[in-house]
Design an enzyme around this catalytic site. Sequence first.
Site, mmCIF file in Angstrom:
data_model
loop_
_atom_site.group_PDB
_atom_site.id
_atom_site.type_symbol
_atom_site.label_atom_id
_atom_site.label_comp_id
_atom_site.label_asym_id
_atom_site.label_seq_id
_atom_site.Cartn_x
_atom_site.Cartn_y
_atom_site.Cartn_z
ATOM 1 N N GLU A 282 -10.912 32.684 37.088
ATOM 2 C CA GLU A 282 -10.494 31.464 36.379
ATOM 3 C C GLU A 282 -10.302 30.357 37.396
ATOM 4 O O GLU A 282 -10.593 30.538 38.582
ATOM 5 C CB GLU A 282 -9.190 31.725 35.612
ATOM 6 N N THR B 243 2.424 25.822 27.847
ATOM 7 C CA THR B 243 2.264 24.388 28.034
ATOM 8 C C THR B 243 1.399 23.875 26.894
ATOM 9 O O THR B 243 0.283 24.359 26.698
ATOM 10 C CB THR B 243 1.593 24.084 29.390
ATOM 11 N N LYS C 169 1.034 34.688 30.724
ATOM 12 C CA LYS C 169 1.400 33.415 31.351
ATOM 13 C C LYS C 169 2.851 33.559 31.808
ATOM 14 O O LYS C 169 3.779 32.982 31.236
ATOM 15 C CB LYS C 169 1.239 32.264 30.353
#
Lengths: 274, 274
Positions: free
Chosen positions: A173, A28, A140
């Site tokens: 995270e 992204t 990811k």
Amino acid sequence: VILVNGERTTQIHVADRGLAYGDGVFETLAVQQGEPAYWDRHMQRLASGCERLGLPVPDAAALRADATRIFGIEDRLVLKILVTRGAGGRGYTPPQEVECNQILMTSPWPEVYDEYARTGIEVGVCKTRMGRNPALAGLKHLNRLEQVLASRELASEGLVEGLMLDEHGNVIEGTRTNLFAVKNGVFQTPQLRYCGVAGVMRAVILDELQAAGIPWVESDLALDEVLGADEIFMCNSIAGIWPVTRISGEKPRALAIGPETRALQDRLTGGMVK
Amino acid sequence: VILVNGERTTQIHVADRGLAYGDGVFETLAVQQGEPAYWDRHMQRLASGCERLGLPVPDAAALRADATRIFGIEDRLVLKILVTRGAGGRGYTPPQEVECNQILMTSPWPEVYDEYARTGIEVGVCKTRMGRNPALAGLKHLNRLEQVLASRELASEGLVEGLMLDEHGNVIEGTRTNLFAVKNGVFQTPQLRYCGVAGVMRAVILDELQAAGIPWVESDLALDEVLGADEIFMCNSIAGIWPVTRISGEKPRALAIGPETRALQDRLTGGMVK
């Protein structure tokens, strides 16, 4: 606007392994004035993710050419790139000759993110824990149910972001951001050997700290250590840096936006965040 | 043949959350003479999976009506049902009003599975470990990268199936099957509190054992315990029961197909497996 393998369409075959198994990776990116930010870093991570999953590495130049076809010079938007293992194979076993599907999608810039960067955010502590798996840590990839479940918790509490812990109680995270804590002038960020996404903005920040001679450490970080930090912020490619001004949960804590966080924001944005 | 929300199409929107995040669940059923085996159990697991992910529970009767439209009375085939959270939401956060997508797909019956049931299979020990996450354990969700990576290992060794362990070294299951070990007349199968898929055939077998008064236990199962078993078999809805005749790896072991395994096969198939 959506491109699948360079063609304008909104559809993909239901047999795609991205849908069946989450068999793929994504990126992204922030796009400003026609320029995708940190393009090379995103392409490096995409390539590294593909290699770890055994996918052919996409041609970055071709991806860039496709990307520039779907936004104009004036745009400020979000670009998402998905690479899946395509269709085929017997069940979980991939086909011998993989034909990946590449999907490019744009979406509007989330204006509220700029406000979060200026005024900070409140974060919760998610009940949903992250499973530990070195084979997938850092990637990811498209297996994101943990983040979906954690985000549902946060939405029900009206929170923008929350801390995700692994089963040992280490903070890893946020649901869509990486975490930094500053203590006595040292920047700490969780190590991601067992779970978590190795964010591009996280890597940018570590390089920035290194270049500036600011001490930093990657390590296990217990929730109490995070709660005891002088400054905390979350980061990703779209958000930039979001200072944390409150941690809710069992041990709520309010924090001021600290000087180290502001200085880092200034360095990364050329003083644009005020 | 493929149906998406009751309509014949092979396509789905690329914004589907099943593709973006693996945000959904699935079922795989054996269909013989127009009759999906263990339909009610599959629908119960589908409903339970949807509830745990916060998805609306599909109407089983409507699904059954759709399913019967895509195969005839003469068929022997595999039916796959996927339910995704559809499109929408902000990033990982699902939309408030979810419109699920329901996908039904048929595929040819894997004839070779019958041979595996008769003559047994060799299984490897996968290097890819399973992450532990109670929030997702037991679910047949669409986050299956661990199984994809493990299946790639097996394919490179020419193996049909392999044992998957968690990070503590407990054997959890196969890549697409559950595991049973028989020791001194007691059936053992791994507990699935932290990871693994709670298979329909596994549940059928446990009920069958219970009804027959055969002792069984669900517990942690170390690799050495599995290697020391008298009989081992793998199972799923399509495979039925696959006796394990060899475990390869660091401590290879050959096994005969034992009487308990054969007796169970006979009970489940009415003596059809020979």
